[in-house]
Design a protein around this motif. Structure first.
Motif, PDB file in Angstrom:
ATOM      1  N   ARG A 102      12.817 -13.100  -4.384  1.00  0.00           N
ATOM      2  CA  ARG A 102      11.421 -12.658  -4.548  1.00  0.00           C
ATOM      3  C   ARG A 102      11.190 -11.379  -3.764  1.00  0.00           C
ATOM      4  NH1 ARG A 102       6.056 -16.034  -2.537  1.00  0.00           N
ATOM      5  NH2 ARG A 102       4.516 -14.443  -3.124  1.00  0.00           N
ATOM      6  N   SER A 103      10.590 -10.386  -4.400  1.00  0.00           N
ATOM      7  CA  SER A 103      10.424  -9.081  -3.757  1.00  0.00           C
ATOM      8  C   SER A 103       9.212  -9.017  -2.838  1.00  0.00           C
ATOM      9  CB  SER A 103      10.278  -7.985  -4.818  1.00  0.00           C
ATOM     10  OG  SER A 103       9.033  -8.108  -5.499  1.00  0.00           O
ATOM     11  N   TYR A 104       8.208  -9.853  -3.036  1.00  0.00           N
ATOM     12  CA  TYR A 104       6.959  -9.831  -2.290  1.00  0.00           C
ATOM     13  C   TYR A 104       6.215  -8.513  -2.469  1.00  0.00           C
ATOM     14  CZ  TYR A 104       8.071 -14.218   0.071  1.00  0.00           C
ATOM     15  OH  TYR A 104       8.338 -15.531   0.352  1.00  0.00           O
ATOM     16  N   ALA A 105       6.555  -7.762  -3.522  1.00  0.00           N
ATOM     17  CA  ALA A 105       5.934  -6.456  -3.736  1.00  0.00           C
ATOM     18  C   ALA A 105       4.433  -6.586  -3.999  1.00  0.00           C
ATOM     19  CB  ALA A 105       6.620  -5.736  -4.893  1.00  0.00           C
ATOM     20  N   GLY A 106       4.048  -7.560  -4.837  1.00  0.00           N
ATOM     21  CA  GLY A 106       2.625  -7.740  -5.115  1.00  0.00           C
ATOM     22  C   GLY A 106       1.839  -8.121  -3.879  1.00  0.00           C
ATOM     23  N   LEU A 107       2.381  -9.054  -3.088  1.00  0.00           N
ATOM     24  CA  LEU A 107       1.722  -9.450  -1.849  1.00  0.00           C
ATOM     25  C   LEU A 107       1.645  -8.274  -0.885  1.00  0.00           C
ATOM     26  CD1 LEU A 107       0.499 -11.626  -0.011  1.00  0.00           C
ATOM     27  CD2 LEU A 107       2.837 -12.203   0.715  1.00  0.00           C
ATOM     28  N   ALA A 108       2.719  -7.496  -0.824  1.00  0.00           N
ATOM     29  CA  ALA A 108       2.742  -6.334   0.067  1.00  0.00           C
ATOM     30  C   ALA A 108       1.670  -5.326  -0.333  1.00  0.00           C
ATOM     31  CB  ALA A 108       4.124  -5.679   0.027  1.00  0.00           C
ATOM     32  N   LEU A 109       1.496  -5.112  -1.624  1.00  0.00           N
ATOM     33  CA  LEU A 109       0.465  -4.186  -2.089  1.00  0.00           C
ATOM     34  C   LEU A 109      -0.918  -4.689  -1.704  1.00  0.00           C
ATOM     35  CD1 LEU A 109      -0.244  -1.644  -3.685  1.00  0.00           C
ATOM     36  CD2 LEU A 109      -0.261  -3.043  -5.765  1.00  0.00           C
ATOM     37  N   LEU A 110      -1.156  -5.982  -1.893  1.00  0.00           N
ATOM     38  CA  LEU A 110      -2.448  -6.563  -1.528  1.00  0.00           C
ATOM     39  C   LEU A 110      -2.686  -6.476  -0.028  1.00  0.00           C
ATOM     40  CD1 LEU A 110      -4.977  -8.142  -2.353  1.00  0.00           C
ATOM     41  CD2 LEU A 110      -3.653 -10.252  -2.111  1.00  0.00           C
ATOM     42  N   ILE A 113      -3.555  -2.810   0.879  1.00  0.00           N
ATOM     43  CA  ILE A 113      -4.932  -2.442   0.550  1.00  0.00           C
ATOM     44  C   ILE A 113      -5.906  -3.034   1.565  1.00  0.00           C
ATOM     45  CG2 ILE A 113      -6.763  -2.727  -1.164  1.00  0.00           C
ATOM     46  CD1 ILE A 113      -4.554  -2.616  -3.316  1.00  0.00           C
ATOM     47  N   THR A 114      -5.660  -4.291   1.953  1.00  0.00           N
ATOM     48  CA  THR A 114      -6.502  -4.929   2.974  1.00  0.00           C
ATOM     49  C   THR A 114      -6.395  -4.189   4.300  1.00  0.00           C
ATOM     50  OG1 THR A 114      -6.155  -7.072   1.897  1.00  0.00           O
ATOM     51  CG2 THR A 114      -6.993  -7.097   4.156  1.00  0.00           C
ATOM     52  N   MET A 115      -5.176  -3.781   4.653  1.00  0.00           N
ATOM     53  CA  MET A 115      -4.989  -3.009   5.880  1.00  0.00           C
ATOM     54  C   MET A 115      -5.802  -1.719   5.834  1.00  0.00           C
ATOM     55  SD  MET A 115      -0.880  -3.269   6.477  1.00  0.00           S
ATOM     56  CE  MET A 115      -0.090  -4.720   7.163  1.00  0.00           C
ATOM     57  N   GLY A 116      -5.778  -1.042   4.681  1.00  0.00           N
ATOM     58  CA  GLY A 116      -6.524   0.203   4.546  1.00  0.00           C
ATOM     59  C   GLY A 116      -8.013   0.002   4.771  1.00  0.00           C
ATOM     60  N   LEU A 117      -8.559  -1.090   4.249  1.00  0.00           N
ATOM     61  CA  LEU A 117      -9.978  -1.386   4.448  1.00  0.00           C
ATOM     62  C   LEU A 117     -10.276  -1.656   5.919  1.00  0.00           C
ATOM     63  CD1 LEU A 117     -10.500  -3.720   1.361  1.00  0.00           C
ATOM     64  CD2 LEU A 117     -11.496  -1.451   1.675  1.00  0.00           C
ATOM     65  N   ILE A 118      -9.411  -2.418   6.566  1.00  0.00           N
ATOM     66  CA  ILE A 118      -9.612  -2.723   7.991  1.00  0.00           C
ATOM     67  C   ILE A 118      -9.534  -1.451   8.826  1.00  0.00           C
ATOM     68  CG2 ILE A 118      -8.613  -3.903   9.992  1.00  0.00           C
ATOM     69  CD1 ILE A 118      -7.726  -6.130   8.053  1.00  0.00           C
ATOM     70  N   GLY A 245       2.772   2.155   3.011  1.00  0.00           N
ATOM     71  CA  GLY A 245       2.230   3.269   2.248  1.00  0.00           C
ATOM     72  C   GLY A 245       0.890   2.950   1.620  1.00  0.00           C
ATOM     73  N   ALA A 246       0.734   1.723   1.116  1.00  0.00           N
ATOM     74  CA  ALA A 246      -0.533   1.331   0.494  1.00  0.00           C
ATOM     75  C   ALA A 246      -1.668   1.334   1.509  1.00  0.00           C
ATOM     76  CB  ALA A 246      -0.396  -0.043  -0.144  1.00  0.00           C
ATOM     77  N   GLY A 247      -1.387   0.887   2.734  1.00  0.00           N
ATOM     78  CA  GLY A 247      -2.418   0.869   3.763  1.00  0.00           C
ATOM     79  C   GLY A 247      -2.914   2.265   4.102  1.00  0.00           C
ATOM     80  N   ASN A 248      -1.980   3.177   4.346  1.00  0.00           N
ATOM     81  CA  ASN A 248      -2.369   4.538   4.725  1.00  0.00           C
ATOM     82  C   ASN A 248      -3.087   5.271   3.593  1.00  0.00           C
ATOM     83  OD1 ASN A 248      -1.215   4.127   7.212  1.00  0.00           O
ATOM     84  ND2 ASN A 248       0.661   5.230   6.765  1.00  0.00           N
TER      85      ASN A 248
END
Length: 263
Positions: A102-110, A113-118, A245-248
């Protein structure tokens, strides 16, 4: 014959450190890791700065080009370090592979995005309360705004390769042990590198307001723990690279949207 009930298993404590043995080699490895971290980050900026300053006229004033170049050179240094580590420490696992399961790519993206909001709220809550501009560094024109977002989206290529792949991968051999909080468990080396990851953002205390600098230190450490968890779960650097990368890029993208909405 009397019935006997099985003895209840003792409850595990919520927080626990297991398998830790401090040795002199652990201290030496920690110092070496800190020096290697700072050296790689600084060294990667040198050719990036030269190319930025001596590049075509299009480069002038576009700091995102320098940032992107620095990330690419730092990523290259991280890869070279991992190659050297494979020869010097054959038992070290840098997780430099495509996810075997399992790559966990979808969870990592989510998560990213949550990190970016925080991060957006933690960094800019005074401006958000006052309704003022959040950050005038990031332009909203059709050339520079995509450039900034692209540069920030690839930050994980450098920082995850260096921090999680190289430093955690090597330190695990010299700093044994695991840290568990509830169901969340990572190697002790991952906690040490997460602290280094926070320290790597020390310049925030020089250039940013105090509340922002303190926030960056706090969430940099917390994100570092999550990146290690993603790396272990997926057995690959792909998931932490995506989350990073998604967070930043999420935070900066929201700053740009705020700027456009504020007119």
């Amino acid at each position: 014959m009397t019935d006997t009930l099985p003895a209840a298993r003792p409850a595990r404590p919520f927080f626990q450190v297991t398998g830790f043995r401090f040795r002199l080699s652990s201290l030496i490895a920690l110092i070496a890791a800190g020096l290697l971290m700072e050296g790689m980050l600084r060294l990667g900026r040198i050719p990036a700065k030269w190319l930025y300053l001596n590049g075509p006229e299009f480069f002038d004033g576009r700091i995102w080009i320098y940032v992107g170049l620095a990330i690419l050179f730092q990523a290259l240094l991280g890869l070279l370090g991992i190659i050297v580590m494979r020869f010097a420490l054959p038992r070290a696992d840098a997780h430099l592979r495509w996810p075997p399961g399992r790559s966990y790519a979808g969870l990592a993206l989510l998560i990213g995005i949550t990190m970016g909001l925080i991060m957006l709220v933690a960094d800019y809550w005074p401006q958000m309360l006052s309704g003022g501009p959040l950050n005038e560094t990031y332009p909203v024109d059709p050339v520079d705004s995509p450039g900034w977002l692209a540069a920030l989206a690839i930050t994980g290529l450098a920082e995850e390769t260096i921090f999680r792949g190289l430093l955690v991968g090597g330190l695990v051999l010299f700093l044994p042990g695991r840290v568990r909080a509830g169901a969340f468990e990572i190697p002790l080396a991952g906690v040490a590198v997460a602290l280094m990851f926070g320290v790597a953002h020390w310049q925030a205390f020089v250039v940013d307001p105090l509340h922002m600098a303190l926030a960056q230190q706090s969430y940099a450490f917390a994100w570092g723990l999550i990146y290690v968890w993603l790396m272990e779960r997926s057995r690959s650097l792909l998931a932490p690279i995506i989350a990073h990368g998604a967070g930043n890029s999420t935070e900066v993208g929201l700053i740009m949207l705020w700027t456009v909405a504020a007119g």
